[in-house]
Design an enzyme around this catalytic site. Structure first.
Site: not given
Ligand code: IPM
Ligand code: MG
Length: 361
Positions: A135, A195, A227, A251, A255
């Site tokens: 990042y 990884k 993975d 990240d 999710d």
């Molecule tokens: C998160 C989001 C952010 C990230 C984006 C909006 C930059 O997806 O906070 O998980 O990738 O960290």
């Molecule tokens: Mg995110």
């Protein structure tokens, strides 16, 4: 104590308004000041993170953040896109430790796309390193390739990198969190996701986490390739306790983990620096598709405010009051559309916020 309130874009303003309502109802001794961020700040100040907003955030004890982003900014140059606001805040405030708990409320066990028995009782914590990795790694950019498969072709590149102190400090955060959770009845396990089979950066990550782990003999440590972790999260999510990983893997996995709980609309998050200053935001985004309709779920933001009270403002009783109130409104059967199922009562953003205030008792 001072809270900087940065609602942002899309549903951000609607959900933050509900969290503010809940915070005000607690009548605690702190002040709140708002500032624009993301696309809203681009419109008013020509930049997603204006100096005045950054300064307000730096001077605050905690930041309550909504969400940023809208498709209409996708064509702006990268430095002006709304996402740069959250990345800039993380970087300038050194918010390296991101806590993303995934807890399945018993009342919502049927809202998940997974079978109830897989997720009933789920309580895991993903700790994502937030200021390093690909990042932020330099160099990055576009250039003409001089080697690779197509010398002479246009190419783009980013750099994945982690220094030893960066890995050590996030590893300590993870082991300490596992200890705290163990004292409250959890297993006392850290799973480090890497990884290492392919990437130098993540072989190093694994080595450093292993070293740090020796200081925590009371906590079990295992290692998992990313993975496989993605697969295990949906196969047997309850095998995890604390998961620690780098910025990019975190990240993606966070999710995925959010869906185990039924809706990403339920998940709070905290991002802390070494001074315990924190940014608190729902794990979800700005959802421009439902913005302005009054249907967004404010509970992730309200629960983020609870995390803020606990971590940065040292008000654990008030935090527990909010969490109990959220549990109570779910038990009452109130549901925003994202968690609605037959037999429950569909409510909007504001009604949900009002119900939480009422349930504070
Ligand atoms: C998160 C989001 C952010 C990230 C984006 C909006 C930059 O997806 O906070 O998980 O990738 O960290
Ligand atoms: Mg995110």
């Amino acid at each position: 104590m001072k809270i900087a309130v940065l609602p942002g874009d899309g549903i951000g303003t609607e959900i933050v308004a509900e969290a503010i309502k809940v915070l005000k109802a607690l009548s605690l001794p702190f002040t709140m000041e708002s500032a624009p961020v993301g696309g809203a700040a681009y419109e008013s100040h020509g930049h997603p993170l204006p100096d005045s907003t950054l300064q307000l955030a730096k001077d605050a004890d905690a930041i309550l953040f909504g969400a940023v982003g809208d498709w209409k900014y996708d064509t702006l140059e990268r430095a002006l896109r709304p996402e740069q606001a959250i990345l800039g805040l993380r970087k300038h405030l050194g918010l390296f430790a991101n806590f993303r708990p995934a807890i399945c409320y018993e009342q919502l066990v049927n809202a998940s796309s997974l079978k109830p028995e897989l997720i009933s009782g789920l309580d895991i914590l993903i700790i994502r390193e937030l200021t390093g990795d690909i990042y932020f790694g330099q160099p990055r950019g576009r250039r003409t390739a001089t080697d690779g498969h197509f010398p002479g072709a246009e190419e783009a590149f980013d750099t994945m990198r982690y220094s030893k102190p960066e890995i050590e400090r996030i590893a300590h955060v993870a082991f300490q969190a596992a200890r705290t959770r163990k004292a409250a009845g959890s297993e006392g396990r850290v799973t480090s996701v890497d990884k290492a089979n392919v990437l130098e950066t993540f072989q190093f990550w694994k080595d450093v986490v292993t070293e740090v782990g020796k200081e925590y003999p009371d906590i079990a440590l295992d290692h998992m390739y990313v993975d496989n972790a993605a697969m295990q999260l949906v196969k047997q999510p309850k095998r995890f306790d604390v998961v620690v990983t780098g910025n990019m893997f975190g990240d993606i996995l966070s999710d995925e983990a959010s869906m185990l709980t039924g809706s990403i609309g339920m998940l709070p998050s905290a991002s802390l620096n070494s001074r315990n200053q924190g940014l608190y935001e729902p794990s979800h985004g700005s959802a421009p598709d439902i913005a302005g309709q009054g249907v967004a779920n404010p509970l992730a933001t309200i629960l983020s405010a609870a995390m803020m009270l606990r971590f940065s403002l040292k008000q654990p009783e008030a935090a527990a009051r909010i969490e109990k109130a959220v549990d109570a409104v779910l038990t009452q059967g109130l549901r925003t559309p994202d968690i609605y199922s037959v037999g429950t009562t569909k409510v909007g953003t504001r009604e949900m916020g009002d119900a939480v205030v009422k349930a504070l008792g």
